[in-house]
Design an enzyme around this catalytic site. Structure first.
Site, PDB file in Angstrom:
ATOM      1  N   ASP A  11       6.355 -29.262 -10.642  1.00  0.00           N
ATOM      2  CA  ASP A  11       6.113 -28.015 -11.370  1.00  0.00           C
ATOM      3  C   ASP A  11       7.365 -27.518 -12.087  1.00  0.00           C
ATOM      4  OD1 ASP A  11       7.719 -27.330  -9.274  1.00  0.00           O
ATOM      5  OD2 ASP A  11       6.580 -25.557  -8.679  1.00  0.00           O
ATOM      6  N   HIS A  39      15.996 -47.028  -5.781  1.00  0.00           N
ATOM      7  CA  HIS A  39      17.414 -47.172  -5.418  1.00  0.00           C
ATOM      8  C   HIS A  39      18.019 -48.467  -5.955  1.00  0.00           C
ATOM      9  CE1 HIS A  39      17.025 -44.017  -1.972  1.00  0.00           C
ATOM     10  NE2 HIS A  39      17.060 -43.472  -3.174  1.00  0.00           N
ATOM     11  N   GLY A  65       5.807 -29.540  -5.323  1.00  0.00           N
ATOM     12  CA  GLY A  65       5.017 -30.233  -6.339  1.00  0.00           C
ATOM     13  C   GLY A  65       5.728 -30.373  -7.675  1.00  0.00           C
ATOM     14  N   ASP A 118      15.848 -53.562 -11.386  1.00  0.00           N
ATOM     15  CA  ASP A 118      15.303 -54.874 -11.026  1.00  0.00           C
ATOM     16  C   ASP A 118      14.890 -54.866  -9.551  1.00  0.00           C
ATOM     17  OD1 ASP A 118      17.637 -55.034  -9.536  1.00  0.00           O
ATOM     18  OD2 ASP A 118      18.673 -56.299 -10.967  1.00  0.00           O
ATOM     19  N   HIS A 131      12.739 -35.361  -7.027  1.00  0.00           N
ATOM     20  CA  HIS A 131      13.092 -34.101  -6.367  1.00  0.00           C
ATOM     21  C   HIS A 131      12.115 -32.997  -6.760  1.00  0.00           C
ATOM     22  CE1 HIS A 131      17.355 -34.488  -4.635  1.00  0.00           C
ATOM     23  NE2 HIS A 131      16.901 -35.705  -4.828  1.00  0.00           N
ATOM     24  N   ASP A 132      11.762 -32.966  -8.037  1.00  0.00           N
ATOM     25  CA  ASP A 132      10.836 -31.936  -8.486  1.00  0.00           C
ATOM     26  C   ASP A 132       9.517 -32.075  -7.724  1.00  0.00           C
ATOM     27  OD1 ASP A 132       9.938 -29.776 -10.014  1.00  0.00           O
ATOM     28  OD2 ASP A 132       8.992 -31.091 -11.483  1.00  0.00           O
ATOM     29  N   VAL A 182       9.350 -31.279  -3.710  1.00  0.00           N
ATOM     30  CA  VAL A 182       9.530 -29.909  -3.240  1.00  0.00           C
ATOM     31  C   VAL A 182       8.656 -28.998  -4.100  1.00  0.00           C
ATOM     32  CG1 VAL A 182      11.179 -28.046  -2.851  1.00  0.00           C
ATOM     33  CG2 VAL A 182      11.851 -30.409  -2.427  1.00  0.00           C
ATOM     34  N   SER A 230      24.169 -54.784  -9.601  1.00  0.00           N
ATOM     35  CA  SER A 230      23.231 -54.504 -10.702  1.00  0.00           C
ATOM     36  C   SER A 230      22.755 -53.061 -10.673  1.00  0.00           C
ATOM     37  CB  SER A 230      22.043 -55.469 -10.661  1.00  0.00           C
ATOM     38  OG  SER A 230      21.125 -55.104  -9.663  1.00  0.00           O
TER      39      SER A 230
HETATM   40  C1  HEM Z   1      12.371 -42.188   0.392  1.00  0.00           C
HETATM   41  C2  HEM Z   1      13.135 -41.115   0.455  1.00  0.00           C
HETATM   42  C3  HEM Z   1      14.412 -40.991  -0.322  1.00  0.00           C
HETATM   43  C4  HEM Z   1      15.610 -40.610   0.185  1.00  0.00           C
HETATM   44  C5  HEM Z   1      15.898 -40.235   1.623  1.00  0.00           C
HETATM   45  C6  HEM Z   1      16.561 -40.636  -0.900  1.00  0.00           C
HETATM   46  C7  HEM Z   1      17.900 -40.291  -0.800  1.00  0.00           C
HETATM   47  C8  HEM Z   1      18.840 -40.421  -1.796  1.00  0.00           C
HETATM   48  C9  HEM Z   1      20.224 -40.081  -1.671  1.00  0.00           C
HETATM   49  C10 HEM Z   1      20.876 -39.482  -0.438  1.00  0.00           C
HETATM   50  C11 HEM Z   1      20.852 -40.399  -2.834  1.00  0.00           C
HETATM   51  C12 HEM Z   1      22.348 -40.291  -3.148  1.00  0.00           C
HETATM   52  C13 HEM Z   1      22.743 -38.944  -3.679  1.00  0.00           C
HETATM   53  C14 HEM Z   1      24.245 -38.846  -3.831  1.00  0.00           C
HETATM   54  O1  HEM Z   1      24.953 -38.982  -2.823  1.00  0.00           O
HETATM   55  O2  HEM Z   1      24.745 -38.641  -4.958  1.00  0.00           O
HETATM   56  C15 HEM Z   1      19.850 -40.944  -3.706  1.00  0.00           C
HETATM   57  C16 HEM Z   1      20.086 -41.386  -4.978  1.00  0.00           C
HETATM   58  C17 HEM Z   1      19.099 -41.818  -5.830  1.00  0.00           C
HETATM   59  N1  HEM Z   1      17.744 -41.822  -5.579  1.00  0.00           N
HETATM   60 FE1  HEM Z   1      16.839 -41.505  -3.803  1.00  0.00          FE
HETATM   61  N2  HEM Z   1      15.922 -41.033  -2.036  1.00  0.00           N
HETATM   62  C18 HEM Z   1      14.612 -41.255  -1.739  1.00  0.00           C
HETATM   63  C19 HEM Z   1      13.620 -41.609  -2.634  1.00  0.00           C
HETATM   64  C20 HEM Z   1      13.829 -41.816  -3.976  1.00  0.00           C
HETATM   65  C21 HEM Z   1      12.779 -41.997  -4.941  1.00  0.00           C
HETATM   66  C22 HEM Z   1      11.285 -41.930  -4.636  1.00  0.00           C
HETATM   67  C23 HEM Z   1      13.374 -42.205  -6.143  1.00  0.00           C
HETATM   68  C24 HEM Z   1      12.746 -42.435  -7.480  1.00  0.00           C
HETATM   69  C25 HEM Z   1      11.654 -43.126  -7.659  1.00  0.00           C
HETATM   70  C26 HEM Z   1      14.805 -42.167  -5.913  1.00  0.00           C
HETATM   71  C27 HEM Z   1      15.759 -42.392  -6.881  1.00  0.00           C
HETATM   72  C28 HEM Z   1      17.113 -42.289  -6.691  1.00  0.00           C
HETATM   73  C29 HEM Z   1      18.090 -42.650  -7.703  1.00  0.00           C
HETATM   74  C30 HEM Z   1      17.787 -43.277  -9.061  1.00  0.00           C
HETATM   75  C31 HEM Z   1      19.359 -42.341  -7.171  1.00  0.00           C
HETATM   76  C32 HEM Z   1      20.723 -42.499  -7.856  1.00  0.00           C
HETATM   77  C33 HEM Z   1      21.144 -41.197  -8.488  1.00  0.00           C
HETATM   78  C34 HEM Z   1      22.453 -41.243  -9.276  1.00  0.00           C
HETATM   79  O3  HEM Z   1      22.930 -42.306  -9.678  1.00  0.00           O
HETATM   80  O4  HEM Z   1      23.019 -40.148  -9.508  1.00  0.00           O
HETATM   81  N3  HEM Z   1      15.037 -41.896  -4.593  1.00  0.00           N
HETATM   82  N4  HEM Z   1      18.629 -40.934  -3.047  1.00  0.00           N
END
Ligand code: HEM
Ligand code: NAG
Ligand code: NAG
Length: 324
Positions: free
Chosen positions: A75, A192, A73, A251, A67-68, A71, A246
């Site tokens: 920073d 994810h 960069g 993984d 997220h950092d 949006v 998992s």
């Molecule tokens: C490709 C575009 C991406 C979209 C559209 C996206 C969207 C989301 C959304 C909607 C959630 C769920 C938030 C919630 O309802 O609590 C989520 C969770 C998460 N995202 Fe992404 N994400 C993206 C890319 C990434 C990237 C690049 C990473 C890290 C390398 C990442 C890591 C995570 C992780 C670890 C969670 C789980 C957070 C938790 O357990 O609280 N995501 N993402």
């Protein structure tokens, strides 16, 4: 002997490579070697301790760096707190970010041993790596040398962060704009493999896909049934595991699931709509993630270079929630 044309080709390639990394030119591995040699072990110790007690903090802390970076960069703008609730942190899609107190704890520890030296943006990058390792994911060398920004704007977080209902062309464009490739898109989506999502994040995918109260027909029907049991039509707050079975371990199972049409978000499913991302997905699914860990480290380093502030730009905050 290299012919003129080979040489020419190499020059072009070199120029191209430099152009792509221009963002992160001044970053380097071990930037604090002289000024704060204990920083990395210190951060790792804090992260290991926290994750051993609260393993569910690993996913949001990985996500926080994403997220950092996406949006304004990498920073540290995601960390700033606004009394009037007008900063990135206050945007809807940020409300489920957790673990800010861990960043504060690591920053306080850094300030104690080397005051005024380490940026909050770098702490985020180090913590993202260390939490990944703590949940059995890959290790990568983190480039450091970022400085902290002074600006954070809620509407940027609302409009610039990729939405979970993004299609493949929006995703590819969003990554390209930040110097990231189609491969980075599919590799980083593999993040994810850990964590949870609120029902609100995929409500549309499940109940109003085309605006006619329908479900994405491409999804596996058994998976849809399970999701609908966990998320009833008006339920926005329940949570589901992103990678059922998992979700606490880093993984390659994410790729297996998406390949089986069990992608939670439209942005996950969309990775089947592009030849390159689809091929990568299937390859990782079939080869038990043979190159995923290495690829993830590489893509994280690239993500960590997005629009960074370096040298005399920005500042070093003394607490991560406030500009200096
Ligand atoms: C490709 C575009 C991406 C979209 C559209 C996206 C969207 C989301 C959304 C909607 C959630 C769920 C938030 C919630 O309802 O609590 C989520 C969770 C998460 N995202 Fe992404 N994400 C993206 C890319 C990434 C990237 C690049 C990473 C890290 C390398 C990442 C890591 C995570 C992780 C670890 C969670 C789980 C957070 C938790 O357990 O609280 N995501 N993402
Ligand atoms: C993808 O989404 C964008 C933004 O919503 C839209 O403008 C575009 O037409 C969509 N592309 C495809 C191929 O559906
Ligand atoms: C369903 O989608 C339509 C069209 O996008 C929208 O106008 C409507 O508000 C949505 N309904 C719900 C309950 O989300």
């Amino acid at each position: 002997m290299a012919s003129i044309s080979t040489l020419f080709f190499q020059l072009i390639t070199l120029a191209f490579a430099f152009n792509i990394v221009a963002n992160g030119q001044s970053l380097k591995v071990g930037y604090y070697q002289e000024t704060c040699p204990d920083l990395e072990p210190l951060v790792k110790e804090i992260v290991d301790q926290v994750i051993s007690i609260s393993p569910t903090l690993a996913p949001p802390l990985l996500r926080m760096h994403f997220h950092d970076c996406f949006v304004r960069g990498c920073d540290g703008s995601v960390l700033l707190e606004s009394p009037a609730k007008k900063y990135e942190k206050d945007a809807d899609s940020y409300l489920s970010l957790r673990g800010f107190e861990i960043i504060d704890q690591a920053k306080a520890a850094a300030e104690k041993v080397c005051p005024g030296v380490v940026s909050c943006a770098d702490i985020l990058a180090l913590v993202a790596r260390d939490v990944t390792v703590a949940v059995k994911g890959p290790f990568w060398e983190v480039e450091t040398g970022r400085r902290d920004g002074r600006v954070s704007i809620k509407s940027e977080a609302l409009h610039k962060l990729l939405a979970p209902f993004s299609n493949i062309s929006t995703l590819k464009k969003g990554f390209k704009k930040r110097g990231l490739s189609v491969k980075d898109l599919v590799v980083l989506s593999g993040g994810h493999t850990i964590g949870i999502s609120h029902c609100s994040s995929f409500h549309h995918h499940l109940y109003n896909f085309t605006g006619r109260f329908d479900t994405d027909p491409s999804l596996d029907s058994k998976y849809v049934k399970k999701l609908k049991m966990k998320c009833k039509p008006r339920d926005q707050n329940s949570i589901v595991e992103m990678d059922p079975g998992s979700y606490e371990t880093f993984d390659e199972s994410y790729f297996r699931l998406v390949a089986k049409r069990r992608g939670l978000f439209e942005s996950d499913v969309a990775l089947l709509d592009d030849i390159e991302t689809k091929a990568y997905l299937k390859f990782q699914a079939l080869s038990h993630g043979s190159t995923f860990f290495e690829d993830f480290g590489e893509s994280m380093v690239k993500m960590g270079r997005i629009n960074v502030l370096t040298d005399k730009e920005g500042e070093i905050r003394s607490v991560c929630t406030k500009v200096y």
